[in-house]
Design a protein around this motif. Structure first.
Motif, PDB file in Angstrom:
ATOM      1  N   GLN A 181       0.855  -1.187   0.000  1.00  0.00           N
ATOM      2  CA  GLN A 181       0.000   0.000   0.000  1.00  0.00           C
ATOM      3  C   GLN A 181       0.891   1.237   0.000  1.00  0.00           C
ATOM      4  O   GLN A 181       1.961   1.251   0.617  1.00  0.00           O
ATOM      5  CB  GLN A 181      -0.920   0.031   1.226  1.00  0.00           C
ATOM      6  CG  GLN A 181      -1.923  -1.106   1.288  1.00  0.00           C
ATOM      7  CD  GLN A 181      -1.398  -2.267   2.103  1.00  0.00           C
ATOM      8  OE1 GLN A 181      -0.530  -2.116   2.952  1.00  0.00           O
ATOM      9  NE2 GLN A 181      -1.924  -3.456   1.839  1.00  0.00           N
ATOM     10  N   THR A 182       0.419   2.268  -0.685  1.00  0.00           N
ATOM     11  CA  THR A 182       1.116   3.535  -0.718  1.00  0.00           C
ATOM     12  C   THR A 182       0.159   4.644  -0.324  1.00  0.00           C
ATOM     13  O   THR A 182      -1.060   4.492  -0.429  1.00  0.00           O
ATOM     14  CB  THR A 182       1.722   3.808  -2.110  1.00  0.00           C
ATOM     15  OG1 THR A 182       2.553   4.967  -2.054  1.00  0.00           O
ATOM     16  CG2 THR A 182       0.633   4.022  -3.163  1.00  0.00           C
ATOM     17  N   MET A 183       0.714   5.774   0.131  1.00  0.00           N
ATOM     18  CA  MET A 183      -0.101   6.870   0.656  1.00  0.00           C
ATOM     19  C   MET A 183       0.130   8.147  -0.143  1.00  0.00           C
ATOM     20  O   MET A 183       1.284   8.496  -0.435  1.00  0.00           O
ATOM     21  CB  MET A 183       0.255   7.124   2.128  1.00  0.00           C
ATOM     22  CG  MET A 183       0.008   5.935   3.040  1.00  0.00           C
ATOM     23  SD  MET A 183       0.615   6.213   4.735  1.00  0.00           S
ATOM     24  CE  MET A 183       2.391   5.965   4.497  1.00  0.00           C
ATOM     25  N   PRO A 184      -0.936   8.866  -0.481  1.00  0.00           N
ATOM     26  CA  PRO A 184      -0.753  10.145  -1.184  1.00  0.00           C
ATOM     27  C   PRO A 184       0.097  11.107  -0.369  1.00  0.00           C
ATOM     28  O   PRO A 184      -0.072  11.229   0.845  1.00  0.00           O
ATOM     29  CB  PRO A 184      -2.187  10.666  -1.342  1.00  0.00           C
ATOM     30  CG  PRO A 184      -3.046   9.443  -1.295  1.00  0.00           C
ATOM     31  CD  PRO A 184      -2.367   8.529  -0.323  1.00  0.00           C
ATOM     32  N   ASP A 185       1.017  11.795  -1.048  1.00  0.00           N
ATOM     33  CA  ASP A 185       1.852  12.790  -0.394  1.00  0.00           C
ATOM     34  C   ASP A 185       1.600  14.190  -0.954  1.00  0.00           C
ATOM     35  O   ASP A 185       2.403  15.103  -0.757  1.00  0.00           O
ATOM     36  CB  ASP A 185       3.333  12.429  -0.533  1.00  0.00           C
ATOM     37  CG  ASP A 185       3.776  12.339  -1.992  1.00  0.00           C
ATOM     38  OD1 ASP A 185       2.925  12.498  -2.889  1.00  0.00           O
ATOM     39  OD2 ASP A 185       4.984  12.122  -2.229  1.00  0.00           O
ATOM     40  N   ARG A 186       0.476  14.334  -1.649  1.00  0.00           N
ATOM     41  CA  ARG A 186       0.078  15.608  -2.255  1.00  0.00           C
ATOM     42  C   ARG A 186      -1.430  15.551  -2.457  1.00  0.00           C
ATOM     43  O   ARG A 186      -2.093  14.670  -1.928  1.00  0.00           O
ATOM     44  CB  ARG A 186       0.810  15.815  -3.585  1.00  0.00           C
ATOM     45  CG  ARG A 186       0.505  14.719  -4.626  1.00  0.00           C
ATOM     46  CD  ARG A 186       1.527  14.671  -5.729  1.00  0.00           C
ATOM     47  NE  ARG A 186       2.811  14.163  -5.218  1.00  0.00           N
ATOM     48  CZ  ARG A 186       3.917  14.094  -5.930  1.00  0.00           C
ATOM     49  NH1 ARG A 186       3.929  14.523  -7.182  1.00  0.00           N
ATOM     50  NH2 ARG A 186       5.037  13.603  -5.408  1.00  0.00           N
ATOM     51  N   HIS A 187      -1.996  16.505  -3.190  1.00  0.00           N
ATOM     52  CA  HIS A 187      -3.432  16.432  -3.470  1.00  0.00           C
ATOM     53  C   HIS A 187      -3.754  15.030  -3.985  1.00  0.00           C
ATOM     54  O   HIS A 187      -3.092  14.541  -4.908  1.00  0.00           O
ATOM     55  CB  HIS A 187      -3.829  17.481  -4.505  1.00  0.00           C
ATOM     56  CG  HIS A 187      -5.310  17.672  -4.648  1.00  0.00           C
ATOM     57  ND1 HIS A 187      -6.151  16.685  -5.143  1.00  0.00           N
ATOM     58  CD2 HIS A 187      -6.114  18.729  -4.332  1.00  0.00           C
ATOM     59  CE1 HIS A 187      -7.397  17.126  -5.151  1.00  0.00           C
ATOM     60  NE2 HIS A 187      -7.403  18.359  -4.654  1.00  0.00           N
TER      61      HIS A 187
END
Length: 290
Positions: A263-269
Motif C-alpha cells: 500500500q502507498t499513501m498520497p503525499d500531495r493532493h
C-alpha cells in the motif's frame, strides 16, 4: 505484486464541500490505473504524530460505502479497524453490508486499537493492552461465526451474543478476507497465524519486514498453519513519486520475501497523486514483478 492506495488524509482539499468529489475522483483514477485495493484509517481524530488531531477525519466504513458506489473492481477495507470502536457483532454486520453493496469486494482489516486521545475524547472505553488483544481474538471468533452457518450464541469472556444471525450473508466466499494489521511479534503475529487470511506490516525496510515474516513463520509452525496460505501485505513508507525507480526497486525486495501487495499513501493532493501514479505506470510496473 498488487498496489493498494491508503487514503489516510482528508486535509486536502481544504474545503470540506470538495472532499467527496476528490475522494471519488481519486478512487476512480486509481482503479483505472490498476490499483487493486483502497483502504482508509479507522480514526476519528487525525493522528497527532503525523500532524494535528484537529485536522479533518471521516468515519471509515461510511467512507468506504461511498467509495464502493464510485468504483467497480477494487478491494475495499479499513487498513486496521480498531477493535474497541464497534461491538463485534455489529462490526461483522457492517463489513457484510459493505461486501454485499460492493459486489463482494470487502476485506476486514483489524487490529488492537491504540489512540487513547480519541477514545477518551469520544467516550470509547480505554482498557489495558492485554485486554484489547483478548477482545481482538473474541472479535475474530465472532466474525467468523457470523460468516458461517452457525447462528447460535457466543459466550466469551468479554462478549456474549444470544444469536449470531447475519442475513444476508456476505457475497465473498467463504467470507470477506481477514487481514490483521500490526507487527507485534508475541500477540499480533500469533493471531495472524491462528485466524487471518492476510497480514499487514509497516514497511520501513525490507530487512525489518523479513524479520517480522520469520516470526510469523514460527507462529504458523506452532499453530499448525500453512505459512504460504497467508497473504503478506506491506504499507510502504517510501513516497513512490519522489523516485519511481527506487520505489519499484524497494518493492521488488518485498516481492522476493513473498509479499503480494503493498500500500502507498498520497503525499500531495490525492487526485494529483492518483493521476501521477497512472502516468508513471506504477501499478503496471509492480504487476510485472515476479
Amino acid at each position: 505484486m498488487k498496489l493498494g492506495l491508503h487514503y489516510w488524509n482528508f486535509s486536502t482539499p481544504a474545503d470540506p464541500s470538495e472532499t467527496a468529489g476528490a475522494l471519488a475522483e481519486t478512487a476512480r483514477i486509481a482503479e483505472q490505473a490498476g490499483v487493486s485495493a483502497f483502504t482508509v484509517m479507522d480514526h476519528y481524530f487525525q493522528m497527532e504524530f503525523t500532524t494535528s488531531a484537529e485536522e479533518p477525519m471521516l468515519e471509515a466504513y461510511t467512507t468506504l460505502g461511498y467509495v464502493a458506489a464510485n468504483t467497480e473492481r477494487m478491494t475495499l477495507g479499513v487498513l486496521v479497524t480498531g477493535v474497541m470502536y464497534r461491538y463485534p457483532g455489529l462490526l461483522a454486520k457492517i463489513v457484510t453490508t459493505l461486501d454485499v453493496l460492493s459486489g463482494g469486494r470487502a476485506r476486514l482489516g483489524i487490529g488492537a486499537s491504540w489512540y487513547d486521545r480519541e477514545q477518551r475524547g469520544l467516550g470509547v472505553p480505554v482498557v489495558p493492552v492485554g485486554e484489547r488483544f483478548e477482545r481482538l481474538e473474541e472479535t475474530l471468533q465472532i466474525c467468523l461465526q457470523m460468516w458461517s452457518d452457525n447462528n447460535g450464541p457466543f459466550d466469551g469472556r468479554h462478549y456474549q451474543l444470544a444469536e449470531t444471525l447475519n442475513v444476508p450473508a456476505p457475497i465473498s466466499r467463504p467470507h470477506p478476507p481477514i487481514m490483521i494489521g500490526g507487527g507485534g511479534e508475541k500477540k499480533t503475529l500469533r493471531l495472524v497465524a491462528r485466524y487471518a487470511d492476510a497480514c499487514n506490516v509497516f514497511g520501513n525496510s525490507p530487512a525489518e519486514v523479513a524479520r517480522k515474516l520469520d516470526v510469523l513463520r514460527e507462529h504458523c509452525a506452532a499453530e499448525g498453519r500453512d505459512y504460504d496460505s497467508i497473504a503478506k501485505t506491506v504499507l510502504v513508507t517510501r513516497p513512490p513519486l519522489a523516485d519511481v525507480d527506487a520505489f519499484v526497486a524497494e518493492v521488488a525486495e518485498y516481492a522476493a520475501l513473498g509479499v503480494t501487495e503493498v500500500q502507498t499513501m498520497p503525499d500531495r493532493h490525492p487526485v494529483e497523486f492518483a493521476q501521477e501514479l497512472a502516468e508513471q505506470r506504477v501499478a503496471a510496473r509492480l504487476a510485472e514483478l515476479a
